[in-house]
Design an enzyme around this catalytic site. Sequence first.
Site, PDB file in Angstrom:
ATOM      1  N   HIS A 224      -4.205   7.243  10.888  1.00 46.95           N
ATOM      2  CA  HIS A 224      -5.445   8.045  10.834  1.00 46.95           C
ATOM      3  C   HIS A 224      -5.143   9.283   9.990  1.00 46.95           C
ATOM      4  O   HIS A 224      -4.814   9.173   8.823  1.00 46.95           O
ATOM      5  CB  HIS A 224      -5.865   8.337  12.283  1.00 46.95           C
ATOM      6  CG  HIS A 224      -7.206   8.963  12.472  1.00 46.95           C
ATOM      7  ND1 HIS A 224      -8.169   9.025  11.490  1.00 46.95           N
ATOM      8  CD2 HIS A 224      -7.768   9.576  13.568  1.00 46.95           C
ATOM      9  CE1 HIS A 224      -9.252   9.635  11.965  1.00 46.95           C
ATOM     10  NE2 HIS A 224      -9.033   9.981  13.216  1.00 46.95           N
ATOM     11  N   HIS A 272      -8.900   0.836   4.488  1.00 47.11           N
ATOM     12  CA  HIS A 272      -9.778   1.515   5.442  1.00 47.11           C
ATOM     13  C   HIS A 272     -10.400   0.487   6.364  1.00 47.11           C
ATOM     14  O   HIS A 272     -10.720  -0.620   5.926  1.00 47.11           O
ATOM     15  CB  HIS A 272     -10.883   2.283   4.695  1.00 47.11           C
ATOM     16  CG  HIS A 272     -11.502   3.346   5.519  1.00 47.11           C
ATOM     17  ND1 HIS A 272     -12.531   3.098   6.379  1.00 47.11           N
ATOM     18  CD2 HIS A 272     -11.212   4.666   5.629  1.00 47.11           C
ATOM     19  CE1 HIS A 272     -12.861   4.231   6.987  1.00 47.11           C
ATOM     20  NE2 HIS A 272     -12.077   5.203   6.551  1.00 47.11           N
ATOM     21  N   ASP A 323      -7.306  10.222   2.063  1.00 45.33           N
ATOM     22  CA  ASP A 323      -5.995  10.870   2.183  1.00 45.33           C
ATOM     23  C   ASP A 323      -5.170  10.752   0.904  1.00 45.33           C
ATOM     24  O   ASP A 323      -4.278  11.570   0.669  1.00 45.33           O
ATOM     25  CB  ASP A 323      -5.211  10.260   3.354  1.00 45.33           C
ATOM     26  CG  ASP A 323      -5.874  10.586   4.672  1.00 45.33           C
ATOM     27  OD1 ASP A 323      -6.221  11.754   4.879  1.00 45.33           O
ATOM     28  OD2 ASP A 323      -6.060   9.672   5.494  1.00 45.33           O
TER      29      ASP A 323
HETATM   30  N1  COA Z   1      -0.813  -1.209   2.387  1.00 37.92           N
HETATM   31  C1  COA Z   1      -0.521  -2.521   2.269  1.00 37.92           C
HETATM   32  N2  COA Z   1      -1.292  -3.505   2.789  1.00 37.92           N
HETATM   33  C2  COA Z   1      -2.407  -3.124   3.435  1.00 37.92           C
HETATM   34  C3  COA Z   1      -2.786  -1.774   3.575  1.00 37.92           C
HETATM   35  C4  COA Z   1      -1.925  -0.812   3.028  1.00 37.92           C
HETATM   36  N3  COA Z   1      -2.221   0.495   3.151  1.00 37.92           N
HETATM   37  N4  COA Z   1      -3.927  -1.695   4.273  1.00 37.92           N
HETATM   38  C5  COA Z   1      -4.292  -2.956   4.552  1.00 37.92           C
HETATM   39  N5  COA Z   1      -3.367  -3.816   4.061  1.00 37.92           N
HETATM   40  C6  COA Z   1      -3.392  -5.264   4.172  1.00 37.92           C
HETATM   41  C7  COA Z   1      -2.781  -5.688   5.502  1.00 37.92           C
HETATM   42  O1  COA Z   1      -1.388  -5.881   5.397  1.00 37.92           O
HETATM   43  C8  COA Z   1      -3.536  -6.950   5.791  1.00 37.92           C
HETATM   44  O2  COA Z   1      -2.992  -7.967   4.979  1.00 37.92           O
HETATM   45  P1  COA Z   1      -2.775  -9.436   5.581  1.00 37.92           P
HETATM   46  O3  COA Z   1      -4.169  -9.928   5.876  1.00 37.92           O
HETATM   47  O4  COA Z   1      -2.079 -10.166   4.468  1.00 37.92           O
HETATM   48  O5  COA Z   1      -1.973  -9.267   6.817  1.00 37.92           O
HETATM   49  C9  COA Z   1      -4.936  -6.668   5.254  1.00 37.92           C
HETATM   50  O6  COA Z   1      -4.746  -5.696   4.219  1.00 37.92           O
HETATM   51  C10 COA Z   1      -5.885  -6.121   6.317  1.00 37.92           C
HETATM   52  O7  COA Z   1      -5.289  -4.950   6.873  1.00 37.92           O
HETATM   53  P2  COA Z   1      -5.520  -4.412   8.352  1.00 37.92           P
HETATM   54  O8  COA Z   1      -4.439  -3.449   8.702  1.00 37.92           O
HETATM   55  O9  COA Z   1      -5.715  -5.573   9.289  1.00 37.92           O
HETATM   56  O10 COA Z   1      -6.882  -3.681   8.192  1.00 37.92           O
HETATM   57  P3  COA Z   1      -7.477  -2.681   9.213  1.00 37.92           P
HETATM   58  O11 COA Z   1      -8.919  -2.599   8.923  1.00 37.92           O
HETATM   59  O12 COA Z   1      -7.068  -2.963  10.611  1.00 37.92           O
HETATM   60  O13 COA Z   1      -6.673  -1.349   8.818  1.00 37.92           O
HETATM   61  C11 COA Z   1      -5.983   0.716   8.111  1.00 37.92           C
HETATM   62  C12 COA Z   1      -7.180  -0.247   8.220  1.00 37.92           C
HETATM   63  C13 COA Z   1      -6.507   2.054   7.613  1.00 37.92           C
HETATM   64  C14 COA Z   1      -5.336   0.910   9.473  1.00 37.92           C
HETATM   65  C15 COA Z   1      -4.963   0.109   7.130  1.00 37.92           C
HETATM   66  O14 COA Z   1      -5.574  -0.100   5.883  1.00 37.92           O
HETATM   67  C16 COA Z   1      -3.739   0.997   6.977  1.00 37.92           C
HETATM   68  O15 COA Z   1      -2.824   0.938   7.804  1.00 37.92           O
HETATM   69  N6  COA Z   1      -3.711   1.873   5.920  1.00 37.92           N
HETATM   70  C17 COA Z   1      -2.634   2.798   5.734  1.00 37.92           C
HETATM   71  C18 COA Z   1      -2.841   4.032   6.589  1.00 37.92           C
HETATM   72  C19 COA Z   1      -3.905   4.956   6.069  1.00 37.92           C
HETATM   73  O16 COA Z   1      -3.946   5.268   4.889  1.00 37.92           O
HETATM   74  N7  COA Z   1      -4.736   5.451   6.984  1.00 37.92           N
HETATM   75  C20 COA Z   1      -5.804   6.380   6.678  1.00 37.92           C
HETATM   76  C21 COA Z   1      -7.123   5.724   6.904  1.00 37.92           C
HETATM   77  S1  COA Z   1      -8.456   6.774   6.374  1.00 37.92           S
END
Ligand code: COA
Length: 381
Positions: A224, A272, A323
């Site tokens: 987050h 996201h 971010d």
């Molecule tokens: N880097 C690499 N791969 C990523 C990614 C990232 N930042 N964000 C998503 N993915 C990939 C996942 O590995 C997954 O791939 P897969 O289907 O091959 O396993 C796919 O994209 C879906 O990701 P998922 O984590 O299930 O999506 P989500 O909707 O649950 O997650 C976040 C959203 C924000 C938690 C996730 O994108 C993330 O962890 N981002 C990094 C942290 C961040 O920047 N947070 C600030 C948010 S405003």
Amino acid sequence: MTTNNEDIKKGLAGVVADTTAISKVNPDTNSLLYRGYPVQELAAKCSFEEVALLLWNGDLPDQDELTEFRDFESTHRELSPELKAVIDALPTDCHPMDVCRTAVSVLGAQDPESEDDSPEANLLKSKKLFAAMPAVVAYDQRRRRGDALIAPREDLDYCDNFLYMTFGDVPAPEVKTAFQVSMVLYAEHSFNCSTFTARTIASSLADMHSAITGAIGALKGPLHGGANEAVMNTFDEIGIRKDESEKEAEHRAKEWMDQALAEKKKVMGFGHRVYKHGDSRVPTMQSALFDMIKYFGREEMLGLYNGLAKSMDEAKGIKPNLDYPAGPTYHLMGFDTQTFTPLFVAARMTGWTAHVMEQLADNSLIRPLSAYNGPDERHVK
Ligand code: COA
């Protein structure tokens, strides 16, 4: 009652938990509205104080309302001696988010209206929290560097004073503008993890400060708010070389990203939960970052920024979130990396407090169900 596993919405993904009139996120049109206004328009035309009043009251203030709020805000900025003593007692190597969380808890204990949950008292508490956060964040960065507290200046507006209390100088207009844009963009984003935490705590009829303290805890995590800090750690890991050309930096960033993705790493600042085709706030924040890169003459940062984003897009089609441009912007302004998420706290204080008040206006205790998957009933022999 039994629940099928397919009925479980892990992470509450896709669940509509309540209504809100505070902001509307539309991932299909890539838009974000605060009380009906596009966030890009607010960032271009309004001060952060105006946006705060919009989020709390539902409408932009007129000149008298704005002047009245500015008078209030500029006279409620100072750290009390007791709060300063608590901050001084905290280790300088604890995370600054721990200091924010502790400070809000102390402010709650000190607030005579703390237990008054009337709308009037809660609006007053929201304004006081808004006014107090910059001194907490600014002083915490200073004390870690061995610098003394700088007293606020009533003649400066919120953003100028925030930067003045942190660095000891009134910022250049270009820097203040980029900072204000970041505050407006970070102010509100519907039912994100920390806001939902605040609403959940408020739904038990606990007080405003308890809800905000919990929200700060939720924001600390790298999935987050902690992502803006984590983005800078990525830049540091790749290595910021001030004498490097934009092209060289971009090349190294691409190599780093290819390696990270090959190792199946999650790269912070990308992706996201709601926006799958790009975060609506990124273009505005990115243009503020580019202004800062130009202002400080740091083209190598542009190379790192573009290199990572291009490689991620080519490899996985995943776009940056807010971010990603915010982290390097704060770095260029002179903030320590660990101070980035506390800046998010100061901004989101507006959205969190607005949501607490909205929750209380039509409250229902937030209490979902769980599907038990432990051992069947058994007995102590
Ligand atoms: N880097 C690499 N791969 C990523 C990614 C990232 N930042 N964000 C998503 N993915 C990939 C996942 O590995 C997954 O791939 P897969 O289907 O091959 O396993 C796919 O994209 C879906 O990701 P998922 O984590 O299930 O999506 P989500 O909707 O649950 O997650 C976040 C959203 C924000 C938690 C996730 O994108 C993330 O962890 N981002 C990094 C942290 C961040 O920047 N947070 C600030 C948010 S405003």
